[in-house]
Scaffold this motif. Structure first.
Motif, PDB file in Angstrom:
ATOM      1  N   UNK A   1      -0.328  67.687 -32.728  1.00 44.32           N
ATOM      2  CA  UNK A   1       0.856  68.881 -31.603  1.00 44.32           C
ATOM      3  C   UNK A   1       0.375  68.947 -30.413  1.00 44.32           C
ATOM      4  N   UNK A   2       0.716  68.933 -29.622  1.00 42.21           N
ATOM      5  CA  UNK A   2       0.439  69.358 -28.059  1.00 42.21           C
ATOM      6  C   UNK A   2       0.249  71.587 -27.918  1.00 42.21           C
ATOM      7  N   UNK A   3      -0.792  72.066 -28.119  1.00 41.80           N
ATOM      8  CA  UNK A   3      -0.782  72.843 -28.036  1.00 41.80           C
ATOM      9  C   UNK A   3      -1.050  73.822 -27.631  1.00 41.80           C
ATOM     10  N   UNK A   4      -0.841  75.378 -26.904  1.00 39.55           N
ATOM     11  CA  UNK A   4      -1.285  76.114 -25.850  1.00 39.55           C
ATOM     12  C   UNK A   4      -1.345  77.625 -26.879  1.00 39.55           C
ATOM     13  N   UNK A   5      -2.489  78.581 -26.191  1.00 38.10           N
ATOM     14  CA  UNK A   5      -2.648  79.990 -26.274  1.00 38.10           C
ATOM     15  C   UNK A   5      -1.687  80.789 -26.237  1.00 38.10           C
ATOM     16  N   UNK A   6      -1.171  81.837 -25.989  1.00 45.92           N
ATOM     17  CA  UNK A   6      -0.065  82.677 -25.084  1.00 45.92           C
ATOM     18  C   UNK A   6      -0.663  84.254 -25.773  1.00 45.92           C
ATOM     19  N   UNK A   7      -0.815  84.586 -24.342  1.00 43.59           N
ATOM     20  CA  UNK A   7      -1.631  86.274 -24.353  1.00 43.59           C
ATOM     21  C   UNK A   7      -0.097  86.544 -24.987  1.00 43.59           C
TER      22      UNK A   7
ATOM     23  N   UNK B   1       6.280  70.547 -24.153  1.00 38.85           N
ATOM     24  CA  UNK B   1       7.446  70.181 -25.017  1.00 38.85           C
ATOM     25  C   UNK B   1       8.374  71.194 -25.575  1.00 38.85           C
ATOM     26  N   UNK B   2      10.100  70.779 -25.493  1.00 30.92           N
ATOM     27  CA  UNK B   2      10.935  71.460 -26.168  1.00 30.92           C
ATOM     28  C   UNK B   2      12.102  70.110 -27.261  1.00 30.92           C
ATOM     29  N   UNK B   3      12.244  70.776 -28.182  1.00 29.56           N
ATOM     30  CA  UNK B   3      11.910  71.990 -29.028  1.00 29.56           C
ATOM     31  C   UNK B   3      10.504  71.753 -29.177  1.00 29.56           C
ATOM     32  N   UNK B   4      10.148  73.331 -29.432  1.00 26.66           N
ATOM     33  CA  UNK B   4       8.775  73.771 -30.294  1.00 26.66           C
ATOM     34  C   UNK B   4       8.901  74.498 -30.850  1.00 26.66           C
ATOM     35  N   UNK B   5       7.707  75.026 -31.427  1.00 25.16           N
ATOM     36  CA  UNK B   5       7.597  76.134 -32.487  1.00 25.16           C
ATOM     37  C   UNK B   5       6.283  77.041 -32.013  1.00 25.16           C
ATOM     38  N   UNK B   6       6.951  78.362 -32.187  1.00 26.48           N
ATOM     39  CA  UNK B   6       5.445  79.116 -31.663  1.00 26.48           C
ATOM     40  C   UNK B   6       5.278  80.388 -32.896  1.00 26.48           C
ATOM     41  N   UNK B   7       4.041  80.547 -33.092  1.00 25.29           N
ATOM     42  CA  UNK B   7       3.550  80.861 -34.194  1.00 25.29           C
ATOM     43  C   UNK B   7       2.190  81.550 -33.992  1.00 25.29           C
TER      44      UNK B   7
ATOM     45  N   UNK C   1       3.005  92.792 -30.478  1.00 21.06           N
ATOM     46  CA  UNK C   1       1.029  92.062 -29.641  1.00 21.06           C
ATOM     47  C   UNK C   1       1.122  91.754 -30.875  1.00 21.06           C
ATOM     48  N   UNK C   2       1.710  90.580 -31.300  1.00 21.17           N
ATOM     49  CA  UNK C   2       1.075  89.491 -31.621  1.00 21.17           C
ATOM     50  C   UNK C   2       0.563  87.758 -30.700  1.00 21.17           C
ATOM     51  N   UNK C   3      -0.773  87.776 -30.848  1.00 22.17           N
ATOM     52  CA  UNK C   3      -1.119  86.699 -30.023  1.00 22.17           C
ATOM     53  C   UNK C   3      -0.450  84.881 -30.236  1.00 22.17           C
ATOM     54  N   UNK C   4       0.331  84.662 -29.993  1.00 26.24           N
ATOM     55  CA  UNK C   4       1.648  83.535 -30.200  1.00 26.24           C
ATOM     56  C   UNK C   4       0.380  82.342 -30.014  1.00 26.24           C
ATOM     57  N   UNK C   5       0.947  81.027 -30.888  1.00 33.19           N
ATOM     58  CA  UNK C   5       0.487  79.308 -29.871  1.00 33.19           C
ATOM     59  C   UNK C   5       2.025  79.218 -29.542  1.00 33.19           C
ATOM     60  N   UNK C   6       2.274  78.211 -28.819  1.00 31.88           N
ATOM     61  CA  UNK C   6       3.236  77.285 -28.700  1.00 31.88           C
ATOM     62  C   UNK C   6       2.705  76.264 -29.015  1.00 31.88           C
ATOM     63  N   UNK C   7       4.220  75.437 -30.007  1.00 29.05           N
ATOM     64  CA  UNK C   7       3.413  74.523 -30.157  1.00 29.05           C
ATOM     65  C   UNK C   7       4.229  72.741 -30.201  1.00 29.05           C
TER      66      UNK C   7
END
Length: 318
Positions: free
Chosen positions: A103-109, A139-145, A173-179
């Motif tokens: 799945x398309x995934x990015x990392x977030x501060x 794109x949405x819907x998406x998962x953040x983890x 302070x968790x570093x999350x991914x949006x997927x």
């Protein structure tokens, strides 16, 4: 005599069954037991040829013990150096280079500044970030983890960007991914041990934890199962994990790797069920015995993935 140890925390069923199974096999010169630590002295040998690690992700003292043990010749399952370096976002990036669908995934501060940092610590971070480009990609819907961790903790399903901004503030302070969400027709969780033993389990992640492993599920095509096995072996060999699980969500007949960095995977009989439990106990016992037989005292006896091997070989050319 070569000892196989298992290092564990709150879990009960798998560690004791594993010890019992290894000892039932009555291999000459090999015995299994729960690891016992009374002191840890730098560069001093442990009494174990092999240790299966089920808990050091939660206990830093154990991780340090295992690194010292590995340095002095213990075959640690899984490699504690790689486990310390690895994270789920890197897993995705590596899987992409290996040709596994994702799945398309990015990392977030993190939403909040880490302890002992201020806004001045983040002068290299564009403010605001290009949120619209991120949302257009995922794109949405998406998962953040979280980009590190597991157990379905701090996982959010998000319908739109407004919900994203609201929930992201809750992650501190968790570093999350949006997927990207993969709307699946089939889902599998797969054990992989020793880089070769594979068990594909039908799985329903939307069920309560004790009902996620599907018993007597609908038939699955042999072609799809073969592809799931292929991708599982590719990922585990790339990462270098001896004991891992990989999860796939199937969309339009294509298995997308969703989660594949689980070096202390669930192996409790009350969740995985009797047949899966019996399989993982047996395969873990066979793997540990084989590693004990091959272990060379005083040498490094760790498994490294193809990524690290290729990186080292490339460095040798310079």
């Amino acid at each position: 005599m070569k000892k196989i140890g298992i290092l564990f925390g709150m879990e009960d069923t798998f560690p004791h069954a594993f010890i019992e199974r290894v000892n039932e096999k009555n291999e000459k010169g090999i015995v299994a037991e729960a690891v016992s630590i009374d002191k840890v002295i730098q560069n001093q040998l442990t009494e174990y040829a092999v240790i299966i690690d089920r808990i050091s992700q939660d206990v830093p003292f154990y991780r340090a013990y295992l690194k010292n043990a590995a340095l002095t010749g213990t075959a640690v399952i899984n490699n504690p150096f790689w486990w310390s370096a690895d994270d789920k976002f890197f897993n995705n990036a590596l899987a992409d280079t290996l040709g596994v669908p994702l799945p398309n995934t990015v990392i977030l501060p993190s939403a909040e500044h880490p302890t002992d940092t201020t806004a001045k610590s983040f002068r290299n971070l564009a403010m605001p970030m290009d949120w619209q480009a991120i949302f257009d990609y995922v794109k949405f819907p998406a998962y953040m983890k979280p980009y590190a961790g597991g157990g379905w903790k701090n996982v959010y399903r998000l319908e739109n960007k407004e919900e994203f901004f609201q929930k992201h503030q809750e992650t501190g302070q968790l570093v999350m991914m949006l997927q990207e969400e993969i709307v699946f027709t089939e889902y599998f969780r797969v054990y992989c041990l020793g880089g070769k033993a594979v068990r594909i389990m039908q799985y329903e992640p939307r069920n309560p934890h004790h009902l996620r492993y599907v018993i007597d599920g609908p038939p699955v095509s042999k072609k799809l199962l073969a592809k799931v096995k292929e991708y599982t072996l590719t990922l585990c060999k790339g990462l270098g994990y001896d004991f891992n699980t990989v999860e796939f969500a199937v969309r339009d007949g294509i298995p997308y790797a969703i989660d594949f960095g689980n070096p202390a995977p669930d192996a409790d009989i009350n969740s995985v069920g009797q047949e899966n439990f019996d399989w993982v106990v047996e395969e873990a016992a066979k793997m540990a015995i084989a590693y004990a037989k091959n272990q060379k005292p005083g040498q490094i006896n760790l498994t490294w993935g193809t990524f690290m091997k290729d990186a080292v070989n490339s460095a040798k050319r310079f």
